[in-house]
Write a protein that holds these residues in place. Sequence first.
Motif, PDB file in Angstrom:
ATOM      1  N   ARG A 245       0.838  -1.217   0.000  1.00  0.00           N
ATOM      2  CA  ARG A 245       0.000   0.000   0.000  1.00  0.00           C
ATOM      3  C   ARG A 245       0.865   1.257   0.000  1.00  0.00           C
ATOM      4  N   PHE A 246       1.934   1.258   0.784  1.00  0.00           N
ATOM      5  CA  PHE A 246       2.812   2.427   0.816  1.00  0.00           C
ATOM      6  C   PHE A 246       3.674   2.515  -0.440  1.00  0.00           C
ATOM      7  N   LEU A 247       4.145   1.377  -0.920  1.00  0.00           N
ATOM      8  CA  LEU A 247       4.979   1.370  -2.122  1.00  0.00           C
ATOM      9  C   LEU A 247       4.221   1.884  -3.332  1.00  0.00           C
ATOM     10  N   HIS A 248       2.917   1.694  -3.371  1.00  0.00           N
ATOM     11  CA  HIS A 248       2.096   2.138  -4.501  1.00  0.00           C
ATOM     12  C   HIS A 248       1.451   3.500  -4.247  1.00  0.00           C
ATOM     13  N   VAL A 253       8.308   9.491   0.843  1.00  0.00           N
ATOM     14  CA  VAL A 253       8.961   9.160   2.110  1.00  0.00           C
ATOM     15  C   VAL A 253       8.393   7.851   2.664  1.00  0.00           C
ATOM     16  N   GLU A 254       7.071   7.721   2.660  1.00  0.00           N
ATOM     17  CA  GLU A 254       6.452   6.484   3.135  1.00  0.00           C
ATOM     18  C   GLU A 254       6.896   5.293   2.295  1.00  0.00           C
ATOM     19  N   ALA A 255       6.976   5.495   0.978  1.00  0.00           N
ATOM     20  CA  ALA A 255       7.413   4.402   0.097  1.00  0.00           C
ATOM     21  C   ALA A 255       8.851   4.000   0.420  1.00  0.00           C
ATOM     22  N   GLY A 256       9.710   4.990   0.670  1.00  0.00           N
ATOM     23  CA  GLY A 256      11.096   4.687   1.001  1.00  0.00           C
ATOM     24  C   GLY A 256      11.224   3.918   2.302  1.00  0.00           C
ATOM     25  N   LEU A 257      10.441   4.297   3.307  1.00  0.00           N
ATOM     26  CA  LEU A 257      10.478   3.591   4.589  1.00  0.00           C
ATOM     27  C   LEU A 257       9.959   2.163   4.453  1.00  0.00           C
TER      28      LEU A 257
END
Length: 541
Positions: A245-248, A253-257
Amino acid sequence: MGVIFAVEWTLPRLGVVGLGAALMACGSDSSETVAETLARTLTVTSEDSVVTLASGDTVHVSAATIEFYRTRGWQPAWSEGRGLDERGELVYIAVGKAADDGLSPERYRHDVANRMLTALDEGRLSDEEAAGYAAGLDVLLTEGFNRLTSDLVTGTLDPQDNGLEWRIPVDAPKEQTALASILNGHHPETVLAGARPSIPYYDRMREALAKYQAVEARGGWPLVPEGEDLEPGVRSPAVAVLRTRFLHGADEVEAGLARLGAADSELYDEGLKQAVERFQYRHAIENDGAVGEATLQELNRSVADRLADLRLNLDRWRWLPNELGDRFVLVNIAGYELELVDAGRAIQSMNVVVGKLENATPVFADTIEQIVVNPSWYVPPSIAEGEILPTLAGDPGYLSRNNMVMEGDGIRQRPGPNNALGRFKFVFPNEDNIFLHDTPQDHLFSRTQRDFSHGCIRLELPHELAKQVLDLQTDEGSAQIEPLLEDWQETPIELDRTLPIYILYLTAWVEEDGTVRFHPDVYGSDQELEPQAAERLPPEA
C-alpha cells in the motif's frame, strides 16, 4: 445550403423555451465562408443562448463570446481553412490540459472540439459543411477558453448555493482581456497561468494532484485486509499488503520507509512503523505507529477519493482573490493551523484551536489593526447567559474567584494569569467578534483534533507571533512589548501597517516540502459541497 447552427433561446431560471428554425444561407448558391457563417449565426443569437452546431452537438454561447466576435467583425479567431491555425492549436491544447487544475476538459467541450477537428482533418466534408464545422469549432474554443479562464479566476463551485458562508470577495473574470492577450501573441498557457491564484499554496496543490493522478494511472493501491492487529513485531501476509500500500502510494517518504524491509515483507518492522506514523501525521490521526480502526479507514480510502479531495480544495483556493498580498496571516480551520506568510514563504507556523461545530469559526478575510497586551475578556452574551449566570445561581463567589466583574449588562474578566485571552489579543474588527488570542489552556495544542473554542482562534505561540507582527508592521518593533509583560496593565498597540488575515477551511493541505495532508471535514463543508462537486468537478475523462 445545409444547416449550420440552430439556436435555442433561453430565459433566466426558466431554461430553454424554444428551438429556432434551422438558419439557412440566402442570396447565393455558393458556399459560405467561416466568417459569413459566424456573422449569420451570432448576429441573431441572444446572449447566453444554447447553440446547436453543425455536428449536432450544442454549446452555450455567452455574452462575452458574442461581443468578442462582434468586435472582430465576425472574423474567426482560431480557424484556418479546414482546421486550426497555430494559435488555435495552442488554445485547443491548453484547454485539453484543464485536468492539471483538477478540472474536466469536457466541462469546456474539449471532447466536442476534438470530434469536430477530427471530422475536418478527415477531409470528407463538403465546403459548406467544413465552413459550418470550422465556425462551430472556433466558437467552441472561444467559449471553452473563456469558461476555463473564468473558472480559474472565480472557482467552479459556489459555497453559498449550499448555505455555506464565504465572506471573501472574489475577482471578476476578464474573458475579453484573456482572449486579446492570445491574439496579441501571448501563449494560451501563459494567459491561463496568469488567471490562476498567484500563491504557492495553489501551485503546490497542483503538483500534489499530479502525483495522485499518476498513482491512479498506475492502478492505485491495494486495500489493506481488515480484522487483523497490525502493529510493530507482527508477522502476517496482511503486513505485506500494508507494505505494498505504501509502495504504490503517492508519498515518496512512506514508500522509502516501506522499501527498507522489502526483503522480509511480512514482518512489521521499524521502517514500516515509521511509514505508518508519517501516514498518521498526514491524515490527522494520533501517531502510535499501529494500524488501528481510524488508520485502516484512511489507508483504504481510494485514490479516486483523494483526487476528489484535492480537486475540491483547489477550487477553494480559486474562491480567493488572485493576490493575497506580499505579507499576510492565514488560518486553516480544518487543519487547526496558522501561518504568517512573507514573500510567499511561511516565516512562522503554529497549531491553533478553533470553534466547536456549534460555535463554528467563520470563513472570512479582514485586516489585523491592533495587538492588545494583557487584554480584558469581555464575555460574549451567549457564554454569560448559557454558562456563567447559571453557575452564579449556585456559586455566588464564581466571579471574584475568576477575576470577573459585572459591567453594565455584561461581564468582564480583568487581565491576569487566569484570563481566558492570556497575554495577547490580535484585533481585526468584524461582525462576529472573532479574534486571535493567547490562552492559559496550553495542553489542548498537543491534541490532534482541536475544535474546542466558542469561535475565536487560540494561538499556540502568541508571544512569538506578536513579536514577528510588531517587528514587521510597526516602526517601533517588538521591543515595546517586553516592559508591558512585567505587569498586567492592559495596553493596546496600533499597527502602523495593517496586516491582511484570511481565515479559510481547507481539508487538503500541501506543505512547502510537498508533504500532502488530509484533514477531517470537521464542519461538514465537504459533504455539503458534494452535489455541486459531482456535477462541476467530476473525475477527468
